[in-house]
Write an enzyme that holds these catalytic residues in place. Sequence first.
Site, PDB file in Angstrom:
ATOM      1  N   ARG A 149      19.868  57.502  44.359  1.00 30.16           N
ATOM      2  CA  ARG A 149      18.761  57.143  43.467  1.00 30.16           C
ATOM      3  C   ARG A 149      18.114  58.394  42.887  1.00 30.16           C
ATOM      4  O   ARG A 149      17.696  59.275  43.638  1.00 30.16           O
ATOM      5  CB  ARG A 149      17.714  56.352  44.255  1.00 30.16           C
ATOM      6  CG  ARG A 149      16.561  55.830  43.412  1.00 30.16           C
ATOM      7  CD  ARG A 149      15.518  55.138  44.261  1.00 30.16           C
ATOM      8  NE  ARG A 149      16.090  54.182  45.198  1.00 30.16           N
ATOM      9  CZ  ARG A 149      15.412  53.576  46.160  1.00 30.16           C
ATOM     10  NH1 ARG A 149      14.131  53.817  46.298  1.00 30.16           N
ATOM     11  NH2 ARG A 149      16.007  52.732  46.982  1.00 30.16           N
TER      12      ARG A 149
ATOM     13  N   CYS B 156      10.948  47.391  50.445  1.00 28.77           N
ATOM     14  CA  CYS B 156      11.110  48.586  51.275  1.00 28.77           C
ATOM     15  C   CYS B 156       9.715  49.107  51.593  1.00 28.77           C
ATOM     16  O   CYS B 156       8.878  49.225  50.697  1.00 28.77           O
ATOM     17  CB  CYS B 156      11.907  49.650  50.525  1.00 28.77           C
ATOM     18  SG  CYS B 156      12.181  51.171  51.460  1.00 28.77           S
TER      19      CYS B 156
ATOM     20  N   CYS C 110       8.984  49.051  46.418  1.00 28.29           N
ATOM     21  CA  CYS C 110       8.763  50.037  47.471  1.00 28.29           C
ATOM     22  C   CYS C 110       7.264  50.146  47.728  1.00 28.29           C
ATOM     23  O   CYS C 110       6.507  50.584  46.852  1.00 28.29           O
ATOM     24  CB  CYS C 110       9.320  51.391  47.053  1.00 28.29           C
ATOM     25  SG  CYS C 110      11.065  51.300  46.549  1.00 28.29           S
TER      26      CYS C 110
ATOM     27  N   CYS D  17      16.514  54.060  54.144  1.00 22.44           N
ATOM     28  CA  CYS D  17      16.447  54.773  52.871  1.00 22.44           C
ATOM     29  C   CYS D  17      15.885  56.147  53.184  1.00 22.44           C
ATOM     30  O   CYS D  17      14.753  56.256  53.671  1.00 22.44           O
ATOM     31  CB  CYS D  17      15.538  54.019  51.903  1.00 22.44           C
ATOM     32  SG  CYS D  17      15.269  54.856  50.334  1.00 22.44           S
TER      33      CYS D  17
ATOM     34  N   CYS E  39       2.121  68.349  53.994  1.00 20.30           N
ATOM     35  CA  CYS E  39       3.393  68.507  53.284  1.00 20.30           C
ATOM     36  C   CYS E  39       3.120  69.243  51.963  1.00 20.30           C
ATOM     37  O   CYS E  39       2.421  68.718  51.094  1.00 20.30           O
ATOM     38  CB  CYS E  39       4.013  67.145  53.006  1.00 20.30           C
ATOM     39  SG  CYS E  39       4.135  66.107  54.480  1.00 20.30           S
TER      40      CYS E  39
ATOM     41  N   CYS F 266       3.382  67.780  48.337  1.00 22.69           N
ATOM     42  CA  CYS F 266       2.773  66.483  48.068  1.00 22.69           C
ATOM     43  C   CYS F 266       1.374  66.609  47.474  1.00 22.69           C
ATOM     44  O   CYS F 266       0.516  67.325  48.000  1.00 22.69           O
ATOM     45  CB  CYS F 266       2.711  65.672  49.363  1.00 22.69           C
ATOM     46  SG  CYS F 266       2.030  64.016  49.109  1.00 22.69           S
TER      47      CYS F 266
ATOM     48  N   CYS G 162      -4.577  62.286  52.597  1.00 23.92           N
ATOM     49  CA  CYS G 162      -3.695  62.328  53.760  1.00 23.92           C
ATOM     50  C   CYS G 162      -4.051  63.516  54.651  1.00 23.92           C
ATOM     51  O   CYS G 162      -4.351  64.601  54.156  1.00 23.92           O
ATOM     52  CB  CYS G 162      -2.242  62.439  53.302  1.00 23.92           C
ATOM     53  SG  CYS G 162      -1.085  62.372  54.678  1.00 23.92           S
TER      54      CYS G 162
END
Length: 417
Positions: free
Chosen positions: A272, A142, A109, A202, A69, A72, A65
């Site tokens: 969740r 999702c 997901c 979400c 972040c 991550c 990526c």
Amino acid sequence: MDLLDTLTAKGLRRELPTREEALAVLATTDDELLDVVSAAGKVRRQWFGRRVKLNYLVNLKSGLCPEDCSYCSQRLGSKAEILKYTWLKPEQAAEAARAGVAGGAKRVCLVASGRGPTDRDIDRVSDTIAAIKDADEQVEVCACLGLLSDNQAERLKAAGADAYNHNLNTSEATYGDITTTHTYADRVDTVAKAHGAGLSACSGLIAGMGESDADLVDVVFALREIGSDSVPVNFLIPFEGTPLAQEWNLTPQRCLRILAMVRFVCPDVEVRIAGGREVHLRSLQPLGLEIANSIFLGDYLTSEGQAGQADLDMIKDAGFTVEGAGEATLPRHRADAAAAASEHGCGTATPGGCGSAASGAGTAADAADGGHACGSGGCGPCGGHVPAPAGEEADEARTDLVRVRRRGAGTELAPNA
Ligand code: SF4
């Protein structure tokens, strides 16, 4: 305890607690912990009974990526030895999804690393949604693909997506400490785009990045405000090779206090337990089910969870039942509002979100490990570390519990579901 009686009564009425009350939950002692769990449990059972919704993650594209972040394992410059692969083919992704559904998952997901999807990526994901729904139209899908551009949410909705995940992660005030390549406002904008297209929103958080109690309360109040139907609570997995590898700030007891605070602020919303459940709650996971009504089954995006069968055994042993495909997750008042928003598009995130009585019984309709904070990630704050609260020991570094995912999507090995 007056505080807990007050919070239970407010939760049963879907009334927003004060910030002071939310902060007080986080400041309770270990001696009070079971009372806190019991109070939050009353609210949980009022709106969700003893059902546990199972969700299953399919990492469509892993690692590499360009965003930074810091929590991550898939970030720019990550040295974490995770699986790295580009887009799965729709049939590969659908096969992984089928394994999760066969294991009991109600929602799949679909997550992809990256700043956000191209229009070609939306085509790929649309084909994947079609492959999943062709096999079983009851499966909820999702998507979690990062920041959305104009009309992409509408295209996902038209393709059959039910929800879109994009976590706020932390407070607006500290967002710049964990990520520099996009802003908190960018994230809020994407949640609003998803909501506006009639997708269930979400959106959740990551705890354990060195944030203060006030930061945690800020982000949970913000999640209520934006009208998230589902709030994944991730507990940072401090991956070796990420900037937050040393941030072991959570204890099982603190995780339970955080879950309880989220339940009191968002009483009728799907709470969740997401990434970090096994690593941080450990043997107290069943107590988490007394507060949260939803977990991920099996593995996360870049890390391995406990065996799917162990998830099912835990639910049964704790006296809960797995929510079936024919059962509604959200209470009637929220489901009706979500259906209306899905039909007409919400246009904007709705203030009062998580179903406050004052806001009209919850508004429009409704992500975790790694991905866009789907909970595989894990970092600590890149700036301004906040020590563990007074009287609370910081967690020991349980690096032995962090296992990089080596099976399932993107590998030749069967998924854990
Ligand atoms: S959370 Fe998403 S955008 Fe941020 S580094 Fe990880 S994959 Fe990239």
